[in-house]
Design an enzyme around this catalytic site. Structure first.
Site, PDB file in Angstrom:
ATOM      1  CG  PHE A 278      -0.233   0.421   2.518  1.00  0.00           C
ATOM      2  CD1 PHE A 278      -0.044   1.763   2.834  1.00  0.00           C
ATOM      3  CD2 PHE A 278       0.255  -0.542   3.395  1.00  0.00           C
ATOM      4  CE1 PHE A 278       0.617   2.132   4.000  1.00  0.00           C
ATOM      5  CE2 PHE A 278       0.918  -0.171   4.563  1.00  0.00           C
ATOM      6  CZ  PHE A 278       1.095   1.169   4.864  1.00  0.00           C
TER       7      PHE A 278
ATOM      8  CE  LYS B 272      -2.855  -8.161  -4.899  1.00  0.00           C
ATOM      9  NZ  LYS B 272      -3.282  -7.282  -3.777  1.00  0.00           N
TER      10      LYS B 272
ATOM     11  CD  GLU C 127      -5.466  -6.278  -0.181  1.00  0.00           C
ATOM     12  OE1 GLU C 127      -4.476  -5.948  -0.872  1.00  0.00           O
ATOM     13  OE2 GLU C 127      -5.487  -7.304   0.532  1.00  0.00           O
TER      14      GLU C 127
ATOM     15  CB  SER D  57       4.590  -7.652   5.654  1.00  0.00           C
ATOM     16  OG  SER D  57       3.680  -8.612   5.170  1.00  0.00           O
TER      17      SER D  57
ATOM     18  CB  CYS E 135      10.563  -0.689   3.024  1.00  0.00           C
ATOM     19  SG  CYS E 135      11.273  -0.079   1.512  1.00  0.00           S
TER      20      CYS E 135
ATOM     21  CD  GLU F 218       8.150  -3.349   8.424  1.00  0.00           C
ATOM     22  OE1 GLU F 218       7.555  -4.401   8.140  1.00  0.00           O
ATOM     23  OE2 GLU F 218       8.670  -2.618   7.567  1.00  0.00           O
TER      24      GLU F 218
HETATM   25  P1  NAD Z   1       1.414  -6.763   2.923  1.00  0.00           P
HETATM   26  O1  NAD Z   1       2.428  -7.847   3.004  1.00  0.00           O
HETATM   27  O2  NAD Z   1       0.287  -6.794   3.902  1.00  0.00           O
HETATM   28  O3  NAD Z   1       0.701  -6.764   1.482  1.00  0.00           O
HETATM   29  C1  NAD Z   1       1.452  -6.724   0.296  1.00  0.00           C
HETATM   30  C2  NAD Z   1       0.684  -7.429  -0.819  1.00  0.00           C
HETATM   31  O4  NAD Z   1       0.496  -8.803  -0.475  1.00  0.00           O
HETATM   32  C3  NAD Z   1      -0.711  -6.854  -1.067  1.00  0.00           C
HETATM   33  O5  NAD Z   1      -0.909  -6.756  -2.461  1.00  0.00           O
HETATM   34  C4  NAD Z   1      -1.654  -7.880  -0.447  1.00  0.00           C
HETATM   35  O6  NAD Z   1      -2.860  -8.015  -1.157  1.00  0.00           O
HETATM   36  C5  NAD Z   1      -0.872  -9.185  -0.521  1.00  0.00           C
HETATM   37  N1  NAD Z   1      -1.127 -10.074   0.619  1.00  0.00           N
HETATM   38  C6  NAD Z   1      -1.328  -9.701   1.921  1.00  0.00           C
HETATM   39  N2  NAD Z   1      -1.481 -10.792   2.703  1.00  0.00           N
HETATM   40  C7  NAD Z   1      -1.376 -11.877   1.886  1.00  0.00           C
HETATM   41  C8  NAD Z   1      -1.434 -13.277   2.112  1.00  0.00           C
HETATM   42  N3  NAD Z   1      -1.641 -13.790   3.328  1.00  0.00           N
HETATM   43  N4  NAD Z   1      -1.274 -14.087   1.056  1.00  0.00           N
HETATM   44  C9  NAD Z   1      -1.055 -13.592  -0.181  1.00  0.00           C
HETATM   45  N5  NAD Z   1      -1.001 -12.267  -0.449  1.00  0.00           N
HETATM   46  C10 NAD Z   1      -1.153 -11.414   0.569  1.00  0.00           C
HETATM   47  O7  NAD Z   1       2.198  -5.382   2.982  1.00  0.00           O
HETATM   48  P2  NAD Z   1       1.617  -3.899   3.116  1.00  0.00           P
HETATM   49  O8  NAD Z   1       1.091  -3.706   4.499  1.00  0.00           O
HETATM   50  O9  NAD Z   1       0.749  -3.568   1.961  1.00  0.00           O
HETATM   51  O10 NAD Z   1       2.956  -3.042   2.939  1.00  0.00           O
HETATM   52  C11 NAD Z   1       3.808  -2.703   3.999  1.00  0.00           C
HETATM   53  C12 NAD Z   1       4.992  -3.646   4.058  1.00  0.00           C
HETATM   54  O11 NAD Z   1       5.718  -3.584   2.840  1.00  0.00           O
HETATM   55  C13 NAD Z   1       5.990  -3.275   5.151  1.00  0.00           C
HETATM   56  O12 NAD Z   1       6.407  -4.466   5.775  1.00  0.00           O
HETATM   57  C14 NAD Z   1       7.141  -2.644   4.369  1.00  0.00           C
HETATM   58  O13 NAD Z   1       8.399  -2.726   4.998  1.00  0.00           O
HETATM   59  C15 NAD Z   1       7.112  -3.448   3.117  1.00  0.00           C
HETATM   60  N6  NAD Z   1       7.774  -2.761   2.029  1.00  0.00           N
HETATM   61  C16 NAD Z   1       8.997  -3.220   1.644  1.00  0.00           C
HETATM   62  C17 NAD Z   1       9.688  -2.587   0.626  1.00  0.00           C
HETATM   63  C18 NAD Z   1      11.043  -3.068   0.211  1.00  0.00           C
HETATM   64  O14 NAD Z   1      11.552  -2.605  -0.794  1.00  0.00           O
HETATM   65  N7  NAD Z   1      11.667  -3.973   0.931  1.00  0.00           N
HETATM   66  C19 NAD Z   1       9.112  -1.470  -0.006  1.00  0.00           C
HETATM   67  C20 NAD Z   1       7.861  -1.028   0.407  1.00  0.00           C
HETATM   68  C21 NAD Z   1       7.185  -1.690   1.423  1.00  0.00           C
END
Ligand code: NAD
Length: 484
Positions: free
Chosen positions: A151, A175, A178, A228, A283, A384
């Site tokens: 997000f 994708k 959401e 994450s 991140c 985190e």
């Molecule tokens: P998230 O892991 O909750 O969601 C990311 C994506 O995964 C979304 O599109 C979501 O629909 C999907 N998703 C969520 N749960 C799932 C599951 N159980 N099974 C399959 N797909 C699933 O992450 P978020 O809250 O949207 O973003 C924040 C996180 O992203 C933080 O941990 C941040 O550190 C990380 N991040 C990392 C970087 C990097 O370059 N390392 C960059 C930006 C954000």
């Protein structure tokens, strides 16, 4: 007027999802519903993959320059709509307009870098490796790739991947998150205007069901994930078990080391902007400060003083320096971590809970929060939090600071603030993190450099952005030729 219902973009056309499940997208400063996003079905993923597979057969054979030209058209359209897109980011994510403009700038730079990459994509050639024999390496597209986005950078993160995949001759499915899907939907309106042939790039909104359908689909060649760590690990293991390439960027817990000789006048603003920019939802955000030696007391005072002056509010308003966090759920999680910090007996020296923003009584606001007396084994030092919460630790010397950082399970970013070139060099060489800052609070690589992460911050080998994408999105074919 009713609330907008977002649609998918498949095979060059907008299509309402057939699902019965939708989520509400809210403006986090107002707590108002601004769109409804469909949780699309596996059948819709099948349709997008079929469209991308069919388009691949033509797209892959277009001259590289032609493919690059579509991206350049998109680049111009994004530039024309730069401010509208930035405002959309503020409305669905909560960051400030200035931060959203910064994100849009990075989005543009990635499209430009990919469009300029076609020279590298021509492969390489060595004449006369033996008498009358030449050798060459061709870089060939692989098939259909997809990106699963988080997000926190709704425009930029898909742009770490899809422009490079497309210029290399692959076709694509995005994708979006959401939680913040609107910006990507607006970008696809521009993709449509840029005139990409149908099926070359598709958008499927949704959540876990869409992700699982992509990860197991035999028509998908590779997956780029950002999010994450638990989900990154899951996506990596599932995608690779299904024979796909995967590059999965995960979470972070980044430390900023402040040496006794650091110039506090420049260091403190850099730390504040790292920890509290985007309300800590980056991140690359510095979430721990390691104060080395006697700098601890003046640093702690300057941080509290500076953080108390940060103006929190609605990101579209002039002069606001920090917006709300993305959702009520995120706000509750951050509050829980602050409670944990108190139970662990860290010293809460700035408490952002309960902040009131005039005119926005329902927004998901929390002010800058600082804990001192944090120990490396505390939960708030290890996990985190992804919010505007900064922990201060102390170390005797650089050796101890490095050992604290290197024992973290994460390895996304780390910075040092010092005037000592020797200390900086030692830090750069020995720190186990993929993005390193020297007197820089947010070590964000520009488009031609890989967005590197290590340990639990990254699963895979080739990262997003930069030359890594050249190899992630191609197969190499070596041809050795002799003419009789
Ligand atoms: P998230 O892991 O909750 O969601 C990311 C994506 O995964 C979304 O599109 C979501 O629909 C999907 N998703 C969520 N749960 C799932 C599951 N159980 N099974 C399959 N797909 C699933 O992450 P978020 O809250 O949207 O973003 C924040 C996180 O992203 C933080 O941990 C941040 O550190 C990380 N991040 C990392 C970087 C990097 O370059 N390392 C960059 C930006 C954000």
């Amino acid at each position: 007027m009713g609330v907008e219902v977002l649609r998918n973009y498949i095979n060059g056309e907008w299509a309402a999802s057939t699902t019965e499940s939708f989520l509400e997208v809210r403006n986090p400063a107002l707590d108002e519903v601004i769109a409804r996003v469909p949780l699309s079905t596996p059948e819709e993923v099948d349709r997008a993959v079929a469209a991308a597979q069919a388009a691949f057969e033509t797209w892959r054979h277009l001259p590289i320059q032609t493919r690059a030209r579509y991206l350049l058209r998109l680049r111009d359209l994004v530039e024309q709509h730069f401010d509208d897109l930035a405002r959309t980011i503020v409305q669905e994510h909560g960051k400030t307009l200035e931060e959203a403009r910064g994100e849009m700038q990075r989005t543009l730079e990635n499209i430009e870098a990919a469009a300029g990459m076609f020279v590298s994509l021509m492969g390489y050639h060595t004449p006369q490796i033996a008498d009358g024999i030449d050798e060459e390496c061709l870089l060939e597209p692989v098939g259909v790739f997809c990106c699963i986005a988080p997000f926190n950078f709704p425009a930029m993160i898909p742009a770490w991947f899809f422009p490079y995949a497309l210029v290399a001759g692959n076709t694509y499915i995005v994708k979006p998150s959401e939680i913040c899907p609107i910006t990507q939907n607006r970008l696809f309106e521009l993709i449509h205007q840029a005139g990409f042939p149908p099926g070359v790039i598709n958008l499927v909104n949704g959540g876990k069901d869409v992700v699982d359908a992509l990860l197991t689909h035999p028509g998908i060649a590779g997956v780029s994930f950002v999010g994450s760590t638990p989900v990154a690990r899951y996506v990596y293991t599932t995608a690779t078990a299904h024979g796909k390439r995967a590059q999965c960027h995960g979470g972070a817990k980044n430390a900023l080391v402040v040496m006794p000789d650091a110039e506090l006048g420049r260091t403190v603003p850099a730390i504040l902007s790292s920890a509290f920019g985007s309300a800590g939802q980056r991140c690359l955000a510095g979430s721990l400060v390691i104060a080395v030696g006697e700098i601890h007391r003046p640093l702690r005072e300057a941080l509290v003083e500076g953080a108390s002056r940060i103006r929190v509010g609605y990101g579209l308003e002039e002069g606001v320096q920090m917006g709300p966090v993305v959702s009520r759920k995120a706000l509750e999680r951050i509050h829980r971590y602050i409670e944990i910090g108190l139970q662990e007996e860290a010293d809460l020296i700035l408490d952002g809970r309960g902040i009131r923003v005039p005119g926005y009584p329902k927004g998901y606001f929390i002010g800058p929060t600082i804990f001192d007396g944090v120990h490396p084994s505390m939960t708030i030092a290890c996990e985190e939090i992804f919010g505007p919460v900064l922990g201060i630790l102390q170390a005797r010397d650089l050796e101890e600071a490095l050992s604290i950082i290197n024992s973290s399970s994460y390895g996304n970013a780390a910075s040092i603030f010092t005037r000592d070139g020797g200390a900086a060099r030692e830090f750069k060489r020995r720190v186990r993190a993929g993005n390193v800052g020297i007197n820089i609070g947010v070590a964000a690589p520009i488009a031609p450099y890989p967005f590197s992460g290590q340990k639990n911050s990254f699963f895979g080998d080739l990262h997003g952005q930069g030359m890594d994408t050249l190899y992630f999105f191609t197969d190499r074919k070596v041809v050795i030729t002799r003419w009789f």
